[in-house]
Scaffold this motif. Structure first.
Motif, short mmCIF file in Angstrom:
data_model
loop_
_atom_site.label_atom_id
_atom_site.label_comp_id
_atom_site.label_asym_id
_atom_site.label_seq_id
_atom_site.Cartn_x
_atom_site.Cartn_y
_atom_site.Cartn_z
N ALA A 104 11.52 -17.17 -11.42
CA ALA A 104 11.90 -17.74 -10.03
C ALA A 104 11.42 -16.90 -8.83
CB ALA A 104 12.93 -17.57 -10.63
N PRO A 105 9.94 -16.69 -8.54
CA PRO A 105 9.77 -15.82 -7.63
C PRO A 105 10.53 -15.83 -6.17
CG PRO A 105 8.49 -16.88 -8.18
CD PRO A 105 9.27 -17.77 -9.02
N ALA A 106 11.27 -16.71 -6.15
CA ALA A 106 12.11 -16.41 -5.39
C ALA A 106 13.78 -15.90 -5.58
CB ALA A 106 12.64 -18.00 -4.46
N ILE A 107 13.69 -16.43 -6.96
CA ILE A 107 15.41 -15.35 -7.10
C ILE A 107 15.39 -14.53 -6.37
CG2 ILE A 107 16.52 -14.26 -8.73
CD1 ILE A 107 17.08 -17.53 -8.94
N GLU A 108 17.00 -14.09 -5.40
CA GLU A 108 17.05 -12.81 -4.78
C GLU A 108 17.89 -11.37 -5.24
OE1 GLU A 108 18.26 -14.28 -0.93
OE2 GLU A 108 15.99 -14.85 -0.22
N THR A 109 17.30 -11.57 -6.75
CA THR A 109 18.62 -10.65 -7.44
C THR A 109 17.89 -9.55 -7.40
OG1 THR A 109 16.71 -10.15 -9.26
CG2 THR A 109 18.64 -11.88 -9.12
N PRO A 110 18.59 -7.73 -7.75
CA PRO A 110 18.09 -6.80 -6.61
C PRO A 110 16.88 -6.39 -7.71
CG PRO A 110 20.55 -6.61 -7.27
CD PRO A 110 20.32 -7.82 -7.36
N GLU A 111 16.67 -7.15 -8.95
CA GLU A 111 16.14 -7.08 -9.71
C GLU A 111 14.48 -7.01 -9.22
OE1 GLU A 111 19.99 -5.85 -11.73
OE2 GLU A 111 18.75 -7.20 -10.79
N ASN A 112 15.15 -8.45 -9.31
CA ASN A 112 13.43 -9.06 -8.12
C ASN A 112 12.93 -8.41 -7.86
OD1 ASN A 112 11.30 -11.25 -8.96
ND2 ASN A 112 12.28 -12.87 -7.65
N GLN A 113 13.51 -8.18 -6.73
CA GLN A 113 13.70 -7.31 -4.96
C GLN A 113 12.17 -6.50 -4.80
OE1 GLN A 113 17.01 -8.03 -2.96
NE2 GLN A 113 16.49 -9.78 -2.34
N ALA A 114 13.40 -5.43 -6.17
CA ALA A 114 12.48 -4.13 -6.35
C ALA A 114 11.70 -4.59 -7.00
CB ALA A 114 13.92 -3.37 -7.18
N PHE A 115 11.18 -4.84 -7.90
CA PHE A 115 9.52 -5.37 -8.51
C PHE A 115 8.91 -6.10 -7.56
CE2 PHE A 115 7.39 -9.14 -10.69
CZ PHE A 115 6.29 -8.00 -11.45
N GLN A 116 8.73 -6.40 -7.00
CA GLN A 116 8.24 -7.55 -5.67
C GLN A 116 8.03 -6.26 -4.76
OE1 GLN A 116 9.28 -10.78 -4.20
NE2 GLN A 116 8.98 -12.38 -6.02
N LYS A 117 8.86 -5.23 -4.42
CA LYS A 117 8.44 -4.24 -3.88
C LYS A 117 7.41 -2.96 -3.87
CE LYS A 117 10.24 -0.33 -0.44
NZ LYS A 117 9.07 0.05 -0.99
N ALA A 118 7.82 -2.83 -5.84
CA ALA A 118 7.15 -1.84 -5.95
C ALA A 118 5.24 -2.21 -6.59
CB ALA A 118 8.03 -1.49 -7.28
N TRP A 119 5.50 -3.80 -6.50
CA TRP A 119 4.79 -4.27 -6.65
C TRP A 119 3.45 -4.60 -5.51
CZ3 TRP A 119 2.37 -7.44 -11.22
CH2 TRP A 119 1.49 -8.00 -10.76
N THR A 120 4.56 -4.54 -4.49
CA THR A 120 4.31 -4.76 -2.92
C THR A 120 3.20 -3.36 -2.80
OG1 THR A 120 4.23 -5.83 -2.70
CG2 THR A 120 3.64 -5.13 -0.96
N ASP A 121 3.70 -2.36 -3.43
CA ASP A 121 3.51 -0.97 -2.79
C ASP A 121 1.88 -0.96 -3.14
OD1 ASP A 121 5.54 -0.86 -1.37
OD2 ASP A 121 7.12 0.43 -2.16
N LYS A 122 2.04 -1.06 -4.75
CA LYS A 122 1.18 -0.69 -5.69
C LYS A 122 -0.20 -0.97 -5.41
CE LYS A 122 -0.17 0.36 -10.40
NZ LYS A 122 -0.30 1.97 -10.31
N TYR A 123 -0.02 -2.75 -4.91
CA TYR A 123 -1.39 -3.55 -5.61
C TYR A 123 -2.23 -4.45 -3.78
CZ TYR A 123 -0.72 -3.07 -10.13
OH TYR A 123 -0.94 -2.03 -11.48
N GLY A 124 -0.61 -4.23 -2.88
CA GLY A 124 -0.65 -4.18 -1.35
C GLY A 124 -0.22 -6.22 -1.52
N ASP A 125 -0.21 -6.88 -2.14
CA ASP A 125 0.87 -8.27 -1.98
C ASP A 125 1.17 -9.07 -3.25
OD1 ASP A 125 -1.09 -10.19 -2.78
OD2 ASP A 125 -2.11 -9.54 -1.64
N THR A 126 2.24 -9.21 -3.41
CA THR A 126 2.74 -10.07 -4.54
C THR A 126 2.46 -11.79 -5.36
OG1 THR A 126 4.43 -10.98 -3.02
CG2 THR A 126 5.72 -9.25 -4.10
N SER A 127 0.94 -11.85 -4.62
CA SER A 127 0.84 -12.98 -4.45
C SER A 127 -0.34 -13.24 -6.15
CB SER A 127 -0.75 -13.35 -3.54
OG SER A 127 -2.06 -13.00 -3.68
#
Length: 412
Positions: free
Chosen positions: A283-306
């Motif tokens: 669930a993209p909207a789940i606000e767990t530390p693991e999901n937030q860290a994953f989305q940040k790492a993805w954004t840092d590497k690829y630009g956005d989470t789309s």
């Protein structure tokens, strides 16, 4: 697993296709002679690239993170990846290449069930651990494979009762006319009956069908309370558009086991997709530390989470499960990995806790009931740590370690 026949799926015209590879792609840091080799076989170009490209991106992100943290048991991971160009025949060729020439330590790959079965026996014979990180119809019983995607008893058992409770007991089932759709339709019928409902009709459609005019007329005549869809791919995506255009979407609602797995909901307009019910591990909207860290790492590497979708996250989590097995097992060999896996190994990923069931090598996972709202997935209810009870009914690798079967699970 499902298929999509399209080239671009996201807002802003982001194209998922990549050039066909004439040679393996090798990525990561500067490589030492004693690196651990991770083999990947995915459709990163061709008609299935909407699945494969984000899966490849997720795999590379996971490897980068593991290497940056010091690698596994002091060794860096080297990625050896092949693009099958959405050609099933190339899966066999590249699996043989990974085992005979590249001599990788593990293979993560396959999207459709056909691609999994094309390479599973090759990897089993070579005693090369194989991770299949995609939702599928269940029933594979093989000590050499680990499955980290949801199975019908984890997903359909959540989705169907919720749809019946929300809309009513009369369901009309639409499914792709091949292994995944046929088996999933039977699970839909079972869980509808268990929830006090009934399937008034079950219709199957070949993957090349794109005109659903006659099907829509049949559904209107049957007047069900809800449509359950296991339709697959770009041609079948036409159904959702035609259903909305017919003016029926607001009269007879929809639930699906496949829509959104490859970000299909971002192709549909909000008017076409809003309110459709789904159930997935991620669930993209789940606000767990693991999901937030994953989305940040993805954004840092690829630009956005789309580009993130269900099976991209499943692939990421599969890499992390394998990495933890290497750590716990003390090596990359088949017996070391299997010993760790059969110890009840767990990791916590973007989709929540992933625990491998020792008897089936399938994952126990969180499942989230969601609905589409303005091309996003809105969480309605969470179901924690659902075991793969369908495959557990037929597979016990501790009692039968030499089993090598994809069972057709009996559905009462």
């Amino acid at each position: 697993m499902t298929s999509i026949n399209r080239r671009s799926v996201l807002k802003g015209g982001v194209v998922l296709t990549v050039g066909a590879l004439a040679a393996p792609s090798i990525g990561g840091r500067a490589l030492a002679a004693d690196t651990i080799k991770l083999g990947s076989i995915l459709d990163t170009s061709g008609i299935f690239d909407a699945y494969g490209k984000p899966m490849d991106m997720a795999m590379r992100l996971a490897v980068d993170q593991i290497n940056a943290a010091g690698g596994l048991n002091g060794q860096q991971i080297e990625v050896v990846s092949y693009d099958t160009q959405s050609d099933m025949a190339l899966y066999t060729q590249y699996a043989q290449q990974l085992t005979r020439k590249d001599k990788t330590d593990v293979v993560h790959g396959g999207i459709l069930s056909a691609s999994r079965e094309a390479i599973r026996q090759i990897l089993r014979k070579a005693k090369m651990p194989y991770f299949y990180n995609v939702l599928y119809e269940g029933g594979v019983c093989d000590r050499n494979i680990v499955v980290t995607g949801v199975t019908p008893a984890q997903q359909v058992e959540v989705l169907v009762p919720a749809a019946i409770k929300k809309w009513g007991p009369k369901v009309y089932i639409l499914a792709a006319d091949y292994n995944y759709g046929q088996i999933t339709a039977r699970w839909m019928e079972k869980y509808a009956k268990d929830a006090g409902g009934e399937a008034v009709s079950t219709d199957f459609f070949p993957l090349d069908v794109a005109d659903f005019g006659s099907a829509i007329a049949k559904i209107q005549q049957a007047a069900p309370d809800v449509i359950l869809s296991a339709l697959v791919g770009g041609n079948h995506l036409s159904f959702y558009r035609q259903w909305a255009a017919s003016g029926m979407k607001d009269k007879i609602p929809l639930a699906s086991t496949t829509l959104g797995v490859g970000n299909e909901h971002k192709v549909l307009t909000p008017e076409e997709g809003n309110g459709i019910l789904v159930a997935y591990n991620y669930a993209p909207a789940i606000e767990t530390p693991e999901n937030q860290a994953f989305q940040k790492a993805w954004t840092d590497k690829y630009g956005d989470t789309s580009l993130i979708h269900e099976i991209a996250v499943s692939n990421y989590q599969g890499i992390q499960v394998w990495a933890e097995a290497v750590r716990q097992g003390g090596g990359t060999g088949s017996e070391a990995i299997t010993s760790a896996i059969e110890g009840g190994l767990s990791i916590v990923g973007p989709g929540g806790k992933v625990t491998i069931d020792p008897k089936t090598h399938h994952a126990t996972l969180d499942v989230h009931l969601m609905e589409f709202e303005n091309q996003q997935m809105k969480v309605l209810e969470n179901f924690d740590q659902r075991p793969p009870i369908d495959t557990q009914a037929v597979c016990d690798l501790q009692a039968n370690p030499d089993d090598n079967t994809q069972y057709e699970i009996k559905i009462d």
